[in-house]
Design a protein around this motif. Structure first.
Motif, PDB file in Angstrom:
ATOM      1  N   SER A  17      -3.809  11.337 -38.283  1.00 19.06           N
ATOM      2  CA  SER A  17      -3.173  12.102 -39.229  1.00 19.06           C
ATOM      3  C   SER A  17      -2.999  11.482 -40.755  1.00 19.06           C
ATOM      4  O   SER A  17      -3.444  10.236 -40.671  1.00 19.06           O
ATOM      5  CB  SER A  17      -1.512  12.114 -38.933  1.00 19.06           C
ATOM      6  OG  SER A  17      -1.120  12.705 -37.803  1.00 19.06           O
ATOM      7  N   ARG A  67      -1.196  22.552 -37.396  1.00 19.39           N
ATOM      8  CA  ARG A  67      -1.477  21.326 -37.543  1.00 19.39           C
ATOM      9  C   ARG A  67      -1.176  20.682 -38.742  1.00 19.39           C
ATOM     10  O   ARG A  67      -0.862  19.395 -38.865  1.00 19.39           O
ATOM     11  CB  ARG A  67      -3.109  21.020 -37.344  1.00 19.39           C
ATOM     12  CG  ARG A  67      -3.660  21.701 -36.203  1.00 19.39           C
ATOM     13  CD  ARG A  67      -4.976  21.201 -35.669  1.00 19.39           C
ATOM     14  NE  ARG A  67      -6.027  21.932 -36.865  1.00 19.39           N
ATOM     15  CZ  ARG A  67      -6.570  21.327 -37.593  1.00 19.39           C
ATOM     16  NH1 ARG A  67      -6.693  20.056 -37.651  1.00 19.39           N
ATOM     17  NH2 ARG A  67      -7.416  22.012 -38.656  1.00 19.39           N
ATOM     18  N   PHE A  68      -1.175  21.502 -39.642  1.00 16.65           N
ATOM     19  CA  PHE A  68      -0.983  21.075 -41.142  1.00 16.65           C
ATOM     20  C   PHE A  68       0.462  21.792 -41.653  1.00 16.65           C
ATOM     21  O   PHE A  68       0.614  22.800 -41.035  1.00 16.65           O
ATOM     22  CB  PHE A  68      -1.965  21.820 -42.065  1.00 16.65           C
ATOM     23  CG  PHE A  68      -3.285  20.902 -42.031  1.00 16.65           C
ATOM     24  CD1 PHE A  68      -3.660  20.277 -41.021  1.00 16.65           C
ATOM     25  CD2 PHE A  68      -4.306  21.125 -43.006  1.00 16.65           C
ATOM     26  CE1 PHE A  68      -5.033  19.482 -40.903  1.00 16.65           C
ATOM     27  CE2 PHE A  68      -5.483  20.537 -43.077  1.00 16.65           C
ATOM     28  CZ  PHE A  68      -5.916  19.679 -41.929  1.00 16.65           C
ATOM     29  N   MET A  83      -1.064  16.413 -42.593  1.00 20.95           N
ATOM     30  CA  MET A  83      -2.090  17.104 -41.634  1.00 20.95           C
ATOM     31  C   MET A  83      -2.215  16.193 -40.405  1.00 20.95           C
ATOM     32  O   MET A  83      -2.111  14.863 -40.438  1.00 20.95           O
ATOM     33  CB  MET A  83      -3.482  16.640 -42.706  1.00 20.95           C
ATOM     34  CG  MET A  83      -3.261  17.473 -43.995  1.00 20.95           C
ATOM     35  SD  MET A  83      -5.079  17.288 -44.582  1.00 20.95           S
ATOM     36  CE  MET A  83      -5.184  15.639 -44.970  1.00 20.95           C
ATOM     37  N   LEU A  86      -6.094  15.827 -36.942  1.00 20.90           N
ATOM     38  CA  LEU A  86      -7.232  16.167 -37.717  1.00 20.90           C
ATOM     39  C   LEU A  86      -8.560  16.459 -37.034  1.00 20.90           C
ATOM     40  O   LEU A  86      -8.781  15.796 -35.886  1.00 20.90           O
ATOM     41  CB  LEU A  86      -7.494  14.898 -38.670  1.00 20.90           C
ATOM     42  CG  LEU A  86      -6.428  15.008 -39.845  1.00 20.90           C
ATOM     43  CD1 LEU A  86      -6.345  14.015 -40.639  1.00 20.90           C
ATOM     44  CD2 LEU A  86      -7.078  16.413 -40.838  1.00 20.90           C
ATOM     45  N   ASP A  90     -12.346  19.140 -40.774  1.00 24.64           N
ATOM     46  CA  ASP A  90     -11.395  18.927 -41.823  1.00 24.64           C
ATOM     47  C   ASP A  90     -11.949  18.338 -42.895  1.00 24.64           C
ATOM     48  O   ASP A  90     -11.514  18.118 -44.142  1.00 24.64           O
ATOM     49  CB  ASP A  90     -10.058  18.667 -41.449  1.00 24.64           C
ATOM     50  CG  ASP A  90      -9.304  19.585 -40.443  1.00 24.64           C
ATOM     51  OD1 ASP A  90      -8.928  19.044 -39.293  1.00 24.64           O
ATOM     52  OD2 ASP A  90      -9.355  20.805 -40.740  1.00 24.64           O
ATOM     53  N   VAL A 121     -12.874  12.797 -41.884  1.00 19.66           N
ATOM     54  CA  VAL A 121     -12.571  12.606 -40.280  1.00 19.66           C
ATOM     55  C   VAL A 121     -13.881  12.250 -39.254  1.00 19.66           C
ATOM     56  O   VAL A 121     -14.716  13.075 -39.358  1.00 19.66           O
ATOM     57  CB  VAL A 121     -11.835  14.075 -39.721  1.00 19.66           C
ATOM     58  CG1 VAL A 121     -11.065  13.885 -38.394  1.00 19.66           C
ATOM     59  CG2 VAL A 121     -10.717  14.453 -40.872  1.00 19.66           C
TER      60      VAL A 121
END
Length: 123
Positions: A17, A67-68, A83, A86, A90, A121
């Motif tokens: 995150s 997710r976000f 976020m 991830l 992304d 990521v």
């Protein structure tokens, strides 16, 4: 004029995150709808999330929904992008943007932009 400064990007493992922040200065922050966009080299800037003046309405791209989360604190003149979960896809430079009054998903509709913050990521 509105000045926007993003922070909070960095390198994170898949599943991790990050929380991005965007601090605004200049004109009255609560008069501006805010958006987050992202861009990778060779591709157009992509809408990620948007939020209304008071924060009561939010919009998220399908690719990040669940997710976000976008939020704003008008007392602090700041918009956030939380976020979670991830994924390597992304990875991008993330930009915040301000638009007078109304949210739009089109990058062309925004008047002011920050300098961007890199999110990477790793898999």
């Amino acid at each position: 004029q509105v000045q926007l400064v993003e922070s909070g990007g960095g390198l994170v493992q898949a599943g991790g995150s990050l929380r991005l922040s965007c601090a605004a200065s200049g004109r009255t922050f609560s008069n501006f709808a805010m958006g987050w966009f992202r861009q990778v080299p060779g591709k157009e800037r992509e809408f990620v999330a948007g939020i209304s003046l008071s924060g009561d309405r939010t919009y998220h791209a399908d690719s990040v929904k669940g997710r976000f989360t976008i939020s704003r604190d008008n007392a602090k003149n700041t918009v956030y992008l939380q976020m979670n979960s991830l994924k390597p896809e992304d990875t991008a430079i993330y930009y915040c943007a301000a638009r007078w009054l109304v949210v739009t998903t089109s990058a062309r509709g925004y008047d002011y932009w920050g300098q961007g913050t890199q999110v990477t990521v790793s898999s």
